[in-house]
Design a protein around this motif. Structure first.
Motif, PDB file in Angstrom:
ATOM      1  N   PRO A   1       7.890  16.781  -1.934  1.00  8.73           N
ATOM      2  CA  PRO A   1       8.462  15.552  -2.115  1.00  8.73           C
ATOM      3  C   PRO A   1       8.006  14.232  -1.287  1.00  8.73           C
ATOM      4  CG  PRO A   1      10.321  17.302  -2.213  1.00  8.73           C
ATOM      5  CD  PRO A   1       8.765  17.934  -1.568  1.00  8.73           C
ATOM      6  N   TYR A   2       7.836  14.562   0.080  1.00  8.17           N
ATOM      7  CA  TYR A   2       7.350  13.319   0.803  1.00  8.17           C
ATOM      8  C   TYR A   2       6.237  12.537   0.380  1.00  8.17           C
ATOM      9  CZ  TYR A   2       5.542  10.937   4.949  1.00  8.17           C
ATOM     10  OH  TYR A   2       4.717   9.858   5.656  1.00  8.17           O
ATOM     11  N   PHE A   3       5.292  13.790   0.166  1.00  7.39           N
ATOM     12  CA  PHE A   3       3.860  13.108  -0.397  1.00  7.39           C
ATOM     13  C   PHE A   3       4.122  12.658  -1.837  1.00  7.39           C
ATOM     14  CE2 PHE A   3       2.354  16.066   2.712  1.00  7.39           C
ATOM     15  CZ  PHE A   3       1.683  15.252   3.610  1.00  7.39           C
ATOM     16  N   ALA A   4       4.811  13.208  -2.730  1.00  8.17           N
ATOM     17  CA  ALA A   4       5.033  12.769  -4.182  1.00  8.17           C
ATOM     18  C   ALA A   4       5.709  11.341  -3.999  1.00  8.17           C
ATOM     19  CB  ALA A   4       5.841  13.672  -4.851  1.00  8.17           C
ATOM     20  N   ARG A   5       6.617  11.142  -3.172  1.00  3.27           N
ATOM     21  CA  ARG A   5       6.992   9.605  -3.074  1.00  3.27           C
ATOM     22  C   ARG A   5       6.235   8.791  -2.428  1.00  3.27           C
ATOM     23  NH1 ARG A   5      13.641   9.927  -2.074  1.00  3.27           N
ATOM     24  NH2 ARG A   5      14.177  11.452  -3.505  1.00  3.27           N
ATOM     25  N   LEU A   6       5.712   9.410  -1.520  1.00  2.00           N
ATOM     26  CA  LEU A   6       4.440   8.309  -0.755  1.00  2.00           C
ATOM     27  C   LEU A   6       3.488   7.919  -1.787  1.00  2.00           C
ATOM     28  CD1 LEU A   6       3.149   8.492   2.872  1.00  2.00           C
ATOM     29  CD2 LEU A   6       1.399   8.152   0.921  1.00  2.00           C
ATOM     30  N   LEU A   7       2.842   8.632  -2.372  1.00  2.00           N
ATOM     31  CA  LEU A   7       1.689   8.396  -3.084  1.00  2.00           C
ATOM     32  C   LEU A   7       2.106   7.549  -4.455  1.00  2.00           C
ATOM     33  CD1 LEU A   7      -0.097  11.791  -3.114  1.00  2.00           C
ATOM     34  CD2 LEU A   7      -0.714   9.405  -1.858  1.00  2.00           C
ATOM     35  N   THR A   8       3.294   7.814  -5.041  1.00  2.00           N
ATOM     36  CA  THR A   8       3.927   6.835  -6.184  1.00  2.00           C
ATOM     37  C   THR A   8       4.065   5.467  -5.716  1.00  2.00           C
ATOM     38  OG1 THR A   8       5.166   8.720  -7.207  1.00  2.00           O
ATOM     39  CG2 THR A   8       5.678   6.497  -7.634  1.00  2.00           C
ATOM     40  N   ALA A   9       4.536   5.291  -4.444  1.00  2.00           N
ATOM     41  CA  ALA A   9       4.634   4.096  -3.894  1.00  2.00           C
ATOM     42  C   ALA A   9       3.479   3.486  -3.702  1.00  2.00           C
ATOM     43  CB  ALA A   9       5.678   4.067  -2.529  1.00  2.00           C
ATOM     44  N   ALA A  10       2.464   4.215  -2.960  1.00  2.00           N
ATOM     45  CA  ALA A  10       1.234   3.733  -2.542  1.00  2.00           C
ATOM     46  C   ALA A  10       0.330   3.268  -3.805  1.00  2.00           C
ATOM     47  CB  ALA A  10       0.354   4.761  -1.910  1.00  2.00           C
ATOM     48  N   THR A  11       0.751   3.817  -4.831  1.00  3.92           N
ATOM     49  CA  THR A  11       0.104   3.504  -6.109  1.00  3.92           C
ATOM     50  C   THR A  11       0.633   2.235  -6.657  1.00  3.92           C
ATOM     51  OG1 THR A  11      -0.476   5.690  -6.845  1.00  3.92           O
ATOM     52  CG2 THR A  11      -0.614   4.082  -8.407  1.00  3.92           C
ATOM     53  N   ALA A  12       1.816   1.915  -6.830  1.00  2.00           N
ATOM     54  CA  ALA A  12       2.424   0.964  -7.076  1.00  2.00           C
ATOM     55  C   ALA A  12       2.012  -0.472  -6.431  1.00  2.00           C
ATOM     56  CB  ALA A  12       3.859   1.023  -7.194  1.00  2.00           C
TER      57      ALA A  12
ATOM     58  N   ALA B   1       8.327   5.868   0.917  1.00  7.62           N
ATOM     59  CA  ALA B   1       7.970   4.916   0.101  1.00  7.62           C
ATOM     60  C   ALA B   1       7.812   3.576   0.771  1.00  7.62           C
ATOM     61  CB  ALA B   1       9.001   4.642  -1.035  1.00  7.62           C
ATOM     62  N   THR B   2       8.459   3.435   2.092  1.00  9.16           N
ATOM     63  CA  THR B   2       8.332   2.369   2.728  1.00  9.16           C
ATOM     64  C   THR B   2       7.013   2.347   3.617  1.00  9.16           C
ATOM     65  OG1 THR B   2      10.687   2.041   3.159  1.00  9.16           O
ATOM     66  CG2 THR B   2       9.553   0.977   4.807  1.00  9.16           C
ATOM     67  N   ILE B   3       6.745   3.614   4.001  1.00  7.16           N
ATOM     68  CA  ILE B   3       5.547   3.851   4.959  1.00  7.16           C
ATOM     69  C   ILE B   3       4.506   3.309   3.929  1.00  7.16           C
ATOM     70  CG2 ILE B   3       3.994   5.722   5.751  1.00  7.16           C
ATOM     71  CD1 ILE B   3       6.496   6.901   7.001  1.00  7.16           C
ATOM     72  N   ALA B   4       4.289   3.854   2.658  1.00  3.49           N
ATOM     73  CA  ALA B   4       3.247   3.491   1.781  1.00  3.49           C
ATOM     74  C   ALA B   4       3.109   2.075   1.685  1.00  3.49           C
ATOM     75  CB  ALA B   4       3.434   4.395   0.366  1.00  3.49           C
ATOM     76  N   GLU B   5       4.292   1.387   1.363  1.00  5.47           N
ATOM     77  CA  GLU B   5       4.165   0.107   1.073  1.00  5.47           C
ATOM     78  C   GLU B   5       3.737  -0.592   2.339  1.00  5.47           C
ATOM     79  OE1 GLU B   5       8.106  -0.825   0.217  1.00  5.47           O
ATOM     80  OE2 GLU B   5       8.253   0.181  -1.617  1.00  5.47           O
ATOM     81  N   THR B   6       3.865  -0.391   3.503  1.00  3.86           N
ATOM     82  CA  THR B   6       3.562  -1.136   4.655  1.00  3.86           C
ATOM     83  C   THR B   6       2.071  -0.607   5.068  1.00  3.86           C
ATOM     84  OG1 THR B   6       5.549  -0.437   5.620  1.00  3.86           O
ATOM     85  CG2 THR B   6       3.719  -1.285   7.078  1.00  3.86           C
ATOM     86  N   ALA B   7       1.420   0.520   4.722  1.00  2.00           N
ATOM     87  CA  ALA B   7       0.314   1.090   5.072  1.00  2.00           C
ATOM     88  C   ALA B   7      -0.650   0.338   3.989  1.00  2.00           C
ATOM     89  CB  ALA B   7      -0.083   2.663   4.867  1.00  2.00           C
TER      90      ALA B   7
END
Length: 338
Positions: free
Chosen positions: A77-88, A288-294
């Motif tokens: 779930p961690y990676f799934a949420r991160l990658l969804t947010a990173a893609t968006a 998700a916040t980590i992905a958006e920030t990164a």
């Protein structure tokens, strides 16, 4: 924009400039595989091609920890949420996002991958992918502190020391006196930082340390058998997603009631933990916040006009959600005076 040089191709292919020259000119005594690989790297870098400025492009993301085994991180779930947010987030900035497989075999085109920038997740010590990307001069942003950060590196992470101390303090306030840490199968910064914080907290509070190694495939939770049979701990902090389910399974097998006999906190993004009986206390690392920030930081590194991100750590606070598994219920007859 100037194009790549012969030296750039040599660094990316991890050969000498003389070897590159021979490979591209059809001279010298080179193995066919070496000549072919150098030419592929040169083509991927656009050596000799006319480069023009462009808007948008392609970003890459890779999970490079756990020795390059071909595991499906999208099931976590961690990676799934991160990658969804990173893609968006990448799409919002006009970039495509390529998600690379976890394996690091010869078939993975790290030396020839065509990306403008890369987001690396949980890069371990001696990461060959990181070495290849650095050699090519590809801009990077990390999820998790790199092992040997360079002065210009940018990474996004939680404050694992503060989070670990909060969890252990919460368990102690609920009555725990023998807290086990269930971790240890990864070599990324996350595992090492949590372990150090746990050891320090135990020294400060006079608690004995108890480490249990997490195996993601240990569905019945056999790692807990000896400890639970001996009643050697009264609380567990497990820092990987499957750990909470493993603790619950092992506790049931050994006749331990959660939370009366055993307290539990699990670091996980799985919403099912909130629906279980009892509901399991979780720590969200806010992927998700980590992905958006990164991704935003990576786009800033690529922009010719935007100010570059400040090197160092960009911190996203984690959040503890206390639920039934870490709050002891008052037993009948012990409610106190009316």
């Amino acid at each position: 924009m100037s194009g790549p040089t012969l030296a750039d191709v040599a660094r990316a292919a991890e050969v000498s400039t003389a070897t590159v020259s021979h490979a591209l000119n059809g001279t010298g005594r080179l193995a066919d595989a070496t000549r072919r690989r150098v030419r592929e790297v040169a083509t991927a870098l656009g050596y000799g091609a006319r480069r023009t400025p462009q808007t948008g492009g392609n970003l890459g993301v890779a999970v490079t920890t756990y020795a390059g085994s071909a595991w499906n991180f999208l099931e976590v779930p961690y990676f799934a949420r991160l990658l969804t947010a990173a893609t968006a987030t990448a799409h919002a900035h006009g970039y495509a996002l390529t998600i690379l497989p976890a394996a690091r075999g010869a078939e993975t085109p790290w030396h020839t991958l065509t990306v403008d920038g890369m987001l690396l997740l949980d890069s371990p010590a001696g990461d060959p992918v990181l070495r290849a990307l650095r050699a090519r001069g590809i801009p990077l942003v990390f999820d998790g502190r790199p092992v040997d950060p360079r002065p210009e590196d940018v990474w996004v992470d939680n404050d694992h020391t503060a989070t670990t101390r909060e969890v252990l303090g919460h368990l102690a306030a609920s009555g725990a006196r023998r807290i086990a840490l269930h971790a240890g199968y990864g070599d990324e910064h996350y595992t090492r930082a949590v372990t150090r914080a746990y050891e320090q907290w135990c020294r400060e509070h006079g608690h004995r340390t108890l480490f249990l190694t997490c195996d993601p495939y240990d569905t019945p939770g056999h790692a807990f058998d000896a400890v639970f049979a001996a009643r050697a701990c009264d609380a567990v902090y497990t820092i990987y997603d499957p750990g909470g389910r493993q603790v619950v399974a092992a506790a049931a097998r050994h006749g331990l009631r959660i939370p009366d006999d055993l307290l539990l906190v699990c670091a996980s993004e799985d919403p099912a933990y909130a629906e279980s009986d009892p509901s399991v206390s979780t720590v969200t690392l806010r992927p998700a916040t980590i992905a958006e920030t990164a991704v935003t930081a990576l786009v800033s590194r690529l922009s010719p006009t935007a100010p570059p991100p400040t090197p160092g750590a960009l911190t996203v606070p984690a959040v503890l959600h206390p639920r039934g598994s870490s709050r002891r219920r008052t037993r009948p007859g012990r409610q106190g005076p009316p």
